[in-house]
Write a protein that holds these residues in place. Sequence first.
Motif, PDB file in Angstrom:
ATOM      1  N   GLY A 180       0.764  -1.204   0.184  1.00  0.00           N
ATOM      2  CA  GLY A 180       0.079  -0.206   0.086  1.00  0.00           C
ATOM      3  C   GLY A 180       0.858   1.347  -0.070  1.00  0.00           C
ATOM      4  O   GLY A 180       0.268   2.364   0.070  1.00  0.00           O
ATOM      5  N   ALA A 181       1.996   1.251  -0.189  1.00  0.00           N
ATOM      6  CA  ALA A 181       3.120   2.371  -0.080  1.00  0.00           C
ATOM      7  C   ALA A 181       2.971   3.217  -1.411  1.00  0.00           C
ATOM      8  O   ALA A 181       2.854   2.643  -2.350  1.00  0.00           O
ATOM      9  CB  ALA A 181       4.567   2.048   0.294  1.00  0.00           C
ATOM     10  N   ARG A 182       3.214   4.380  -1.075  1.00  0.00           N
ATOM     11  CA  ARG A 182       3.055   5.233  -2.087  1.00  0.00           C
ATOM     12  C   ARG A 182       4.492   6.199  -2.125  1.00  0.00           C
ATOM     13  O   ARG A 182       5.075   6.417  -1.076  1.00  0.00           O
ATOM     14  CB  ARG A 182       2.113   6.350  -2.196  1.00  0.00           C
ATOM     15  CG  ARG A 182       0.753   6.103  -2.453  1.00  0.00           C
ATOM     16  CD  ARG A 182       0.366   5.806  -3.952  1.00  0.00           C
ATOM     17  NE  ARG A 182      -1.050   5.574  -4.118  1.00  0.00           N
ATOM     18  CZ  ARG A 182      -1.760   5.605  -5.166  1.00  0.00           C
ATOM     19  NH1 ARG A 182      -1.051   6.200  -6.232  1.00  0.00           N
ATOM     20  NH2 ARG A 182      -3.048   5.269  -5.503  1.00  0.00           N
ATOM     21  N   GLY A 183       5.172   6.590  -2.946  1.00  0.00           N
ATOM     22  CA  GLY A 183       6.438   7.219  -3.026  1.00  0.00           C
ATOM     23  C   GLY A 183       6.479   8.219  -4.137  1.00  0.00           C
ATOM     24  O   GLY A 183       5.663   8.469  -5.252  1.00  0.00           O
ATOM     25  N   ALA A 184       7.360   9.264  -3.642  1.00  0.00           N
ATOM     26  CA  ALA A 184       7.374  10.422  -4.633  1.00  0.00           C
ATOM     27  C   ALA A 184       8.757  11.200  -4.385  1.00  0.00           C
ATOM     28  O   ALA A 184       9.344  11.069  -3.389  1.00  0.00           O
ATOM     29  CB  ALA A 184       6.345  11.535  -4.348  1.00  0.00           C
ATOM     30  N   TYR A 185       9.130  12.073  -5.272  1.00  0.00           N
ATOM     31  CA  TYR A 185      10.385  12.821  -5.419  1.00  0.00           C
ATOM     32  C   TYR A 185      10.046  14.055  -5.655  1.00  0.00           C
ATOM     33  O   TYR A 185       9.611  14.298  -6.954  1.00  0.00           O
ATOM     34  CB  TYR A 185      11.563  11.977  -6.190  1.00  0.00           C
ATOM     35  CG  TYR A 185      12.924  13.008  -6.183  1.00  0.00           C
ATOM     36  CD1 TYR A 185      13.671  12.746  -5.076  1.00  0.00           C
ATOM     37  CD2 TYR A 185      13.115  13.783  -7.154  1.00  0.00           C
ATOM     38  CE1 TYR A 185      14.893  13.624  -5.264  1.00  0.00           C
ATOM     39  CE2 TYR A 185      14.356  14.399  -7.123  1.00  0.00           C
ATOM     40  CZ  TYR A 185      15.258  14.399  -6.296  1.00  0.00           C
ATOM     41  OH  TYR A 185      16.357  15.024  -6.161  1.00  0.00           O
ATOM     42  N   ARG A 186      10.541  14.980  -5.146  1.00  0.00           N
ATOM     43  CA  ARG A 186      10.460  16.524  -5.495  1.00  0.00           C
ATOM     44  C   ARG A 186      11.732  17.231  -5.291  1.00  0.00           C
ATOM     45  O   ARG A 186      12.329  17.188  -4.110  1.00  0.00           O
ATOM     46  CB  ARG A 186       9.288  17.143  -4.790  1.00  0.00           C
ATOM     47  CG  ARG A 186       8.775  18.462  -5.242  1.00  0.00           C
ATOM     48  CD  ARG A 186       7.505  18.812  -4.560  1.00  0.00           C
ATOM     49  NE  ARG A 186       6.348  17.701  -5.036  1.00  0.00           N
ATOM     50  CZ  ARG A 186       5.031  17.739  -4.416  1.00  0.00           C
ATOM     51  NH1 ARG A 186       4.909  18.692  -3.656  1.00  0.00           N
ATOM     52  NH2 ARG A 186       4.162  16.739  -4.850  1.00  0.00           N
ATOM     53  N   LYS A 187      11.863  18.129  -6.275  1.00  0.00           N
ATOM     54  CA  LYS A 187      13.464  18.784  -6.344  1.00  0.00           C
ATOM     55  C   LYS A 187      13.115  20.381  -6.388  1.00  0.00           C
ATOM     56  O   LYS A 187      12.161  20.812  -7.296  1.00  0.00           O
ATOM     57  CB  LYS A 187      14.146  18.265  -7.504  1.00  0.00           C
ATOM     58  CG  LYS A 187      15.298  19.013  -7.788  1.00  0.00           C
ATOM     59  CD  LYS A 187      15.867  18.026  -9.048  1.00  0.00           C
ATOM     60  CE  LYS A 187      17.346  18.622  -9.505  1.00  0.00           C
ATOM     61  NZ  LYS A 187      17.974  18.206 -10.534  1.00  0.00           N
ATOM     62  N   ALA A 188      13.630  21.058  -5.777  1.00  0.00           N
ATOM     63  CA  ALA A 188      13.707  22.739  -5.980  1.00  0.00           C
ATOM     64  C   ALA A 188      15.028  23.071  -6.266  1.00  0.00           C
ATOM     65  O   ALA A 188      15.920  22.547  -5.832  1.00  0.00           O
ATOM     66  CB  ALA A 188      13.652  23.386  -4.818  1.00  0.00           C
ATOM     67  N   ARG A 189      14.971  23.752  -7.335  1.00  0.00           N
ATOM     68  CA  ARG A 189      16.262  24.287  -8.195  1.00  0.00           C
ATOM     69  C   ARG A 189      16.069  25.509  -8.783  1.00  0.00           C
ATOM     70  O   ARG A 189      14.986  26.095  -8.938  1.00  0.00           O
ATOM     71  CB  ARG A 189      16.537  23.091  -9.268  1.00  0.00           C
ATOM     72  CG  ARG A 189      15.409  23.059 -10.248  1.00  0.00           C
ATOM     73  CD  ARG A 189      15.799  21.673 -11.048  1.00  0.00           C
ATOM     74  NE  ARG A 189      14.503  21.092 -11.484  1.00  0.00           N
ATOM     75  CZ  ARG A 189      14.513  19.984 -12.293  1.00  0.00           C
ATOM     76  NH1 ARG A 189      15.450  19.447 -12.542  1.00  0.00           N
ATOM     77  NH2 ARG A 189      13.514  19.505 -12.971  1.00  0.00           N
ATOM     78  N   ASP A 190      17.165  26.256  -9.298  1.00  0.00           N
ATOM     79  CA  ASP A 190      17.075  27.624  -9.584  1.00  0.00           C
ATOM     80  C   ASP A 190      16.513  27.611 -11.146  1.00  0.00           C
ATOM     81  O   ASP A 190      15.863  28.846 -11.428  1.00  0.00           O
ATOM     82  CB  ASP A 190      18.558  28.081 -10.016  1.00  0.00           C
ATOM     83  CG  ASP A 190      19.003  28.483  -8.421  1.00  0.00           C
ATOM     84  OD1 ASP A 190      18.605  28.964  -7.546  1.00  0.00           O
ATOM     85  OD2 ASP A 190      20.109  28.239  -8.350  1.00  0.00           O
ATOM     86  N   ARG A 191      16.277  26.679 -11.841  1.00  0.00           N
ATOM     87  CA  ARG A 191      15.487  26.764 -13.157  1.00  0.00           C
ATOM     88  C   ARG A 191      14.881  25.440 -13.333  1.00  0.00           C
ATOM     89  O   ARG A 191      15.187  24.497 -12.659  1.00  0.00           O
ATOM     90  CB  ARG A 191      16.618  26.875 -14.350  1.00  0.00           C
ATOM     91  CG  ARG A 191      17.750  26.149 -14.246  1.00  0.00           C
ATOM     92  CD  ARG A 191      18.418  26.512 -15.626  1.00  0.00           C
ATOM     93  NE  ARG A 191      19.805  25.826 -15.916  1.00  0.00           N
ATOM     94  CZ  ARG A 191      21.019  25.480 -15.113  1.00  0.00           C
ATOM     95  NH1 ARG A 191      20.969  26.605 -14.166  1.00  0.00           N
ATOM     96  NH2 ARG A 191      21.944  24.748 -15.399  1.00  0.00           N
ATOM     97  N   LEU A 251       5.408   6.330   1.939  1.00  0.00           N
ATOM     98  CA  LEU A 251       4.423   6.440   2.979  1.00  0.00           C
ATOM     99  C   LEU A 251       3.335   5.428   2.792  1.00  0.00           C
ATOM    100  O   LEU A 251       2.932   4.988   1.848  1.00  0.00           O
ATOM    101  CB  LEU A 251       3.999   7.786   2.883  1.00  0.00           C
ATOM    102  CG  LEU A 251       3.393   8.480   4.155  1.00  0.00           C
ATOM    103  CD1 LEU A 251       4.676   8.829   5.166  1.00  0.00           C
ATOM    104  CD2 LEU A 251       2.832   9.771   3.971  1.00  0.00           C
ATOM    105  N   THR A 252       2.804   4.925   3.937  1.00  0.00           N
ATOM    106  CA  THR A 252       1.863   4.206   4.035  1.00  0.00           C
ATOM    107  C   THR A 252       0.818   4.895   5.198  1.00  0.00           C
ATOM    108  O   THR A 252       1.321   5.512   6.078  1.00  0.00           O
ATOM    109  CB  THR A 252       1.496   2.925   4.451  1.00  0.00           C
ATOM    110  OG1 THR A 252       2.192   2.627   5.793  1.00  0.00           O
ATOM    111  CG2 THR A 252       2.597   1.970   3.285  1.00  0.00           C
ATOM    112  N   VAL A 253      -0.710   5.004   4.913  1.00  0.00           N
ATOM    113  CA  VAL A 253      -1.620   5.734   5.571  1.00  0.00           C
ATOM    114  C   VAL A 253      -2.697   4.713   5.651  1.00  0.00           C
ATOM    115  O   VAL A 253      -3.287   4.245   4.805  1.00  0.00           O
ATOM    116  CB  VAL A 253      -2.009   7.084   5.262  1.00  0.00           C
ATOM    117  CG1 VAL A 253      -2.896   7.579   6.210  1.00  0.00           C
ATOM    118  CG2 VAL A 253      -1.032   7.819   5.200  1.00  0.00           C
TER     119      VAL A 253
END
Length: 332
Positions: free
Chosen positions: A223-234, A248-250
């Motif tokens: 039941g897990a979900r996953g994600a990747y998020r990135k902050a950058r200059d452009r 995460l699992t909930v």
Amino acid sequence: MKPFAYVRPERTEEAIDRFAAQPGARFLAGGTNLVDLMKLGVAGPPLLIDINGLPLDAVEETAAGGLHIGATARNSDVAAHPLVRVRYPALSQALLAGASPQLRNAATTGGNLLQRTRCPYFQDASKPCNKRAPGSGCPAREGVHRDLAVLGHSAHCVATHPSDMAVALAALDAEVRLRGPAGERTVPIAEFHRLPGDRPDRDTVIEDGELITGVTLPAPPSGARGAYRKARDRASYAFALASVAAVLTVEDGRIGHAALAFGGLAHKPWRARAAEEVLRGAPATAETYRRAADAELAAAEPLRDNGFKVPLARNLAVSVLHDLASRTDTTG
């Protein structure tokens, strides 16, 4: 021009033997980082051992329901693999967030793990740098350090590790498989990269002559979900100022499994153990996510010009956790 020798072995054992026979040799796969460092005069290996002919590019399901990714599997192929996209979306997203399509077509799994920092002082051979020349100093501490570390740095080095992929692998509890003169061994990804301490020239725990043969991922939690998020200059082709990988699992409004890693903040992918302790068993609410991020980032020691990274990473973590929880909750 600095001359060097080049060989392309057909067997893994031959590659390791050739390395052992030539001090200073380097393994070559995609070359997207090593060749750049050679052009800059930062690296000057007397021998390049091309490992692209070795049988190390497979992406295969393991008997335990996990996934093994060979060291020479190309980043673009791994990102597009159906099992990666479905079971390990954080890894696919991290790979697609890195570099350009052309570079992803050349870059490899093993090479991605071993890439060196993009600190401007490290890449400029005319400047002192403890990572490149131990004992010469770290001018970044008082100089240009906006993009550099706020966690785990030392008086000797404030560089950050540039990989997106490695951050996702940290949150996924991956293991790195190595083969060298002493045989084979497996190292958890969280222990593979080093903090700088007083030896910033050592990025990893890899021993001289060892070759990465692949990375193994465990089966994802049910039941897990996953994600990747990135902050950058452009929006593209830029390294992370801060990034977050989470799994995460909930269930019934409460968090079960929680794995979180930060990128762009430290000398290595930063597994957020303190944040995970706050998350597990807690209500899946914005207040929980904020407390978790604050618990981890309390250890931050920003320099003169990079304090903005702390709230940036905090906001990224809260956003990613909120989005995952809203898609994961099995209430009712």
